[in-house]
Design an enzyme around this catalytic site. Structure first.
Site, mmCIF file in Angstrom:
data_model
loop_
_atom_site.group_PDB
_atom_site.id
_atom_site.type_symbol
_atom_site.label_atom_id
_atom_site.label_comp_id
_atom_site.label_asym_id
_atom_site.label_seq_id
_atom_site.Cartn_x
_atom_site.Cartn_y
_atom_site.Cartn_z
ATOM 1 C CG ASP A 273 -1.829 1.201 1.279
ATOM 2 O OD1 ASP A 273 -1.911 1.924 0.258
ATOM 3 O OD2 ASP A 273 -2.466 1.420 2.333
ATOM 4 C CE LYS A 280 -0.218 3.826 3.293
ATOM 5 N NZ LYS A 280 -1.106 4.460 4.282
ATOM 6 C CG ASP A 291 -2.364 -2.411 3.948
ATOM 7 O OD1 ASP A 291 -2.914 -2.550 5.060
ATOM 8 O OD2 ASP A 291 -2.741 -1.580 3.096
ATOM 9 C CG ASP A 350 -3.183 5.836 1.986
ATOM 10 O OD1 ASP A 350 -3.056 4.623 1.721
ATOM 11 O OD2 ASP A 350 -2.499 6.433 2.844
ATOM 12 C CD GLU A 352 -5.426 0.737 0.652
ATOM 13 O OE1 GLU A 352 -5.404 1.953 0.937
ATOM 14 O OE2 GLU A 352 -4.994 -0.141 1.425
ATOM 15 N NE ARG A 354 -11.760 3.451 4.317
ATOM 16 C CZ ARG A 354 -11.688 4.437 5.201
ATOM 17 N NH1 ARG A 354 -12.673 5.317 5.309
ATOM 18 N NH2 ARG A 354 -10.653 4.552 5.994
HETATM 19 N N1 BES Z 1 -3.166 0.307 5.284
HETATM 20 C C1 BES Z 1 -3.506 1.612 5.707
HETATM 21 C C2 BES Z 1 -3.721 1.699 7.223
HETATM 22 C C3 BES Z 1 -2.499 1.680 8.074
HETATM 23 C C4 BES Z 1 -1.660 2.771 8.124
HETATM 24 C C5 BES Z 1 -2.242 0.614 8.878
HETATM 25 C C6 BES Z 1 -0.563 2.744 8.958
HETATM 26 C C7 BES Z 1 -1.157 0.592 9.724
HETATM 27 C C8 BES Z 1 -0.297 1.665 9.770
HETATM 28 C C9 BES Z 1 -4.782 2.070 5.040
HETATM 29 O O1 BES Z 1 -4.968 1.636 3.738
HETATM 30 C C10 BES Z 1 -4.747 3.562 5.000
HETATM 31 O O2 BES Z 1 -3.911 4.081 4.322
HETATM 32 N N2 BES Z 1 -5.635 4.211 5.738
HETATM 33 C C11 BES Z 1 -5.670 5.624 5.807
HETATM 34 C C12 BES Z 1 -7.104 6.043 5.752
HETATM 35 C C13 BES Z 1 -7.284 7.529 5.603
HETATM 36 C C14 BES Z 1 -6.810 7.975 4.237
HETATM 37 C C15 BES Z 1 -8.730 7.839 5.786
HETATM 38 C C16 BES Z 1 -5.011 6.050 7.118
HETATM 39 O O3 BES Z 1 -5.219 5.379 8.124
HETATM 40 O O4 BES Z 1 -4.266 7.008 7.099
HETATM 41 ZN ZN ZN Z 2 -4.031 -0.098 3.216
HETATM 42 MN MN MN Z 3 -4.013 2.974 2.343
#
Ligand code: BES
Ligand code: ZN
Ligand code: MN
Length: 496
Positions: A273, A280, A291, A350, A352, A354
């Site tokens: 991811d 990111k 991920d 990001d 993604e 869901r």
């Molecule tokens: N895989 C990430 C969540 C994540 C981030 C898990 C860091 C563990 C450590 C997920 O796909 C993601 O990027 N989520 C975003 C959502 C936001 C854009 C609403 C997040 O948590 O920043």
């Molecule tokens: Zn993710």
């Molecule tokens: Mn993500």
């Protein structure tokens, strides 16, 4: 590691090492007491001299203790007897195992089942012991050219239990703990493999290989063309930005009656991811190879169910894809149509997880599930809320929440509930589509679950956010194999 259980006196064991506990301050456990008697106070003399206080993390290896038949006796600090807890029990086992493995002892008889952990029986101690040993001895070195091999590694552990009457239960506990540990190893290996090896195709191959080894398990792989036919516009929009084809892995385990509804486990299998166009920051981005840990835990559980022949039907669904920036990737503002027909405005590419999960959840309807549990490294906000000790549980059916909470507490793979109240739903309002894919910073884990809840109206459902528990960062970076224990305990409890 080979494990067995038996009962007998510590001083009479012909073995390389007998392992007994010492409580703080300088107090002998029951089995240490027995050795002390047989050895004419050899242990109490050593302890009186102050060589070991009995603190957690301490150990002391003794050779040729008089009056015993073993080569060595390992004393292990257990802390204060009144303050014992499941977490401390884990620490005691870990300390002993490391000392033995590094000390060149290949076989040992553990007497650490004689310490009292409030409310727990021998069965539980046997199971926790095995899980802790397998966890501390786990290595991921397939990609290193030189492996750090121990000259005389620990190979065989015999667990002594206080009474013969418990032998049968404890032998069952060995079997189930070993299956759970194997499932965790599968999950850990998949997690630790780098993104360029563990691709969606690789995950699908592993799932197929595992199914080949068990008659009760079948794996079906849906290709992108199949997903297109099913109308999985949300899932496919994520994988469009990647050169690796997405896979929807479906594993079916049939251990129950033909007409029995399955427990369906849906695991996020995002093999890397990068965030997509909403890219990111680069710090620690390597950890986004983890991920896919939700998906890996589902594959591990499927293997463990088959190994144990558990009398239930369990179906695993793992949507697997990468999330990368690309000319064909999702763009902020894009609107996609999910398999359910609901439209989604992608305000952040990001978010993604869901998007791939919502189509997998809709797909799960066809199994007529008893319950559906999804497992996902879904939100950074979950790590902020709960840290690394508990996974978040959000559900539309409170008995299911409690089943998961209890299972996790029992096996020491804990969860904690977050609210899934309607009040949060409006954060997902979109001016242009049925919903947005993000709900703002506030309550980020809850709004992510709110998003999924729109795809789970037809069944009892729980969501596990494992963003804080699936792997460790820093010096001990590595996959934990969680929440395989919680899920397996949940299933085992359903059998009884
Ligand atoms: N895989 C990430 C969540 C994540 C981030 C898990 C860091 C563990 C450590 C997920 O796909 C993601 O990027 N989520 C975003 C959502 C936001 C854009 C609403 C997040 O948590 O920043
Ligand atoms: Zn993710
Ligand atoms: Mn993500």
């Amino acid at each position: 590691m080979e494990f067995s259980v038996k009962s007998g006196n510590p001083e009479k064991q012909r073995t390389a090492c007998v392992v007994v506990g010492i409580f703080e301050p300088r107090r002998l456990s029951q089995s240490a007491e027995q050795i002390d008697k047989a050895s004419d106070s050899y242990l109490s003399n050593i302890i009186r001299r102050g060589d070991i206080e009995g603190k957690l993390g301490q150990s002391l290896l003794l050779h040729n203790v008089p009056g015993t038949l073993c080569d060595r006796v390992l004393l292990v600090g257990c802390g204060r007897e009144r303050e014992l807890s499941p977490q401390k029990y884990n620490r005691i086992i870990t300390t002993a195992t490391k000392a033995l493995n590094e000390g060149g002892t290949m076989e040992a008889v553990f007497y650490l089942t004689d310490i009292n952990i409030k409310g727990q029986e021998s069965e539980w101690k046997v199971s926790q012991l095995i899980l802790a040993v397998e966890d501390v001895l786990y290595r991921f070195d397939v990609m290193k050219s030189e492996k750090d091999e121990f000259r005389r590694p620990l190979r065989k552990i015999i667990i002594s239990i206080p009474s013969r009457r418990e032998l049968a239960e404890c032998e069952d506990a060995v079997k189930s703990a070993l299956a759970i540990a194997n499932g965790m190893t599968i999950a850990k290996d998949l997690g630790n493999l780098p993104g360029n090896v563990c691709t969606p195709t690789y995950m699908a191959e592993q799932a197929s290989d595992i199914a080949q080894q068990h008659e009760t398990l079948t794996t079906t792989i849906l290709e992108e063309s199949d997903m297109l036919e099913l109308g999985m516009g949300a899932l496919l929009s994520v994988s469009r930005g990647s050169r690796e084809p997405a896979k929807l892995i479906v594993m079916e385990y049939k251990g129950g009656q033909d007409d029995e509804k399955p427990v369906v486990l849906v695991g996020k299998g995002l093999t890397f991811d990068a965030g997509g166009i909403s890219i990111k920051p680069s710090a620690a981005m390597d950890e986004m190879k983890y991920d896919m840990c939700g998906g890996a835990s589902v594959i591990g559980v499927m293997q463990a169910c088959a190994e144990l022949n558990i009398p239930l039907n369990v179906t695993g669904v793992v949507p697997s894809s990468e999330n990368l920036p690309d000319g064909e990737a999702n763009k902020p503002g894009d609107i996609v149509t999910s398999m359910s027909g609901l439209t989604i405005e992608i305000l952040n590419t990001d978010a993604e997880g869901r998007l791939i999960l919502c189509d997998a959840l809709t797909y799960s309807e066809r199994f007529d599930p008893a319950v559906v549990i999804d497992i996902a490294t879904l939100t950074g906000a979950c790590v902020v809320a709960l840290g690394h000790h508990a996974q978040a549980i959000l559900s539309n059916h409170s008995p299911l929440t409690h089943e998961l909470l209890n299972a996790g507490k029992h096996i020491n793979d804990k969860g904690w509930e977050l609210p899934l109240w309607d009040e949060y739903q409006s954060q997902l309002d979109s001016n242009f589509a049925d919903m947005a894919n993000i709900g703002g910073r506030d309550g980020g884990s809850i709004t992510a679950a709110c998003f999924l809840s729109r795809y789970t109206k037809k069944f009892k459902w729980a969501h596990l956010d494992i963003a804080g528990t699936a792997w460790k960062s820093g010096k001990e970076k590595g996959s934990t194999g969680r929440p395989v224990p919680m899920l397996m305990q949940f299933l085992l409890n359903r059998v009884n």
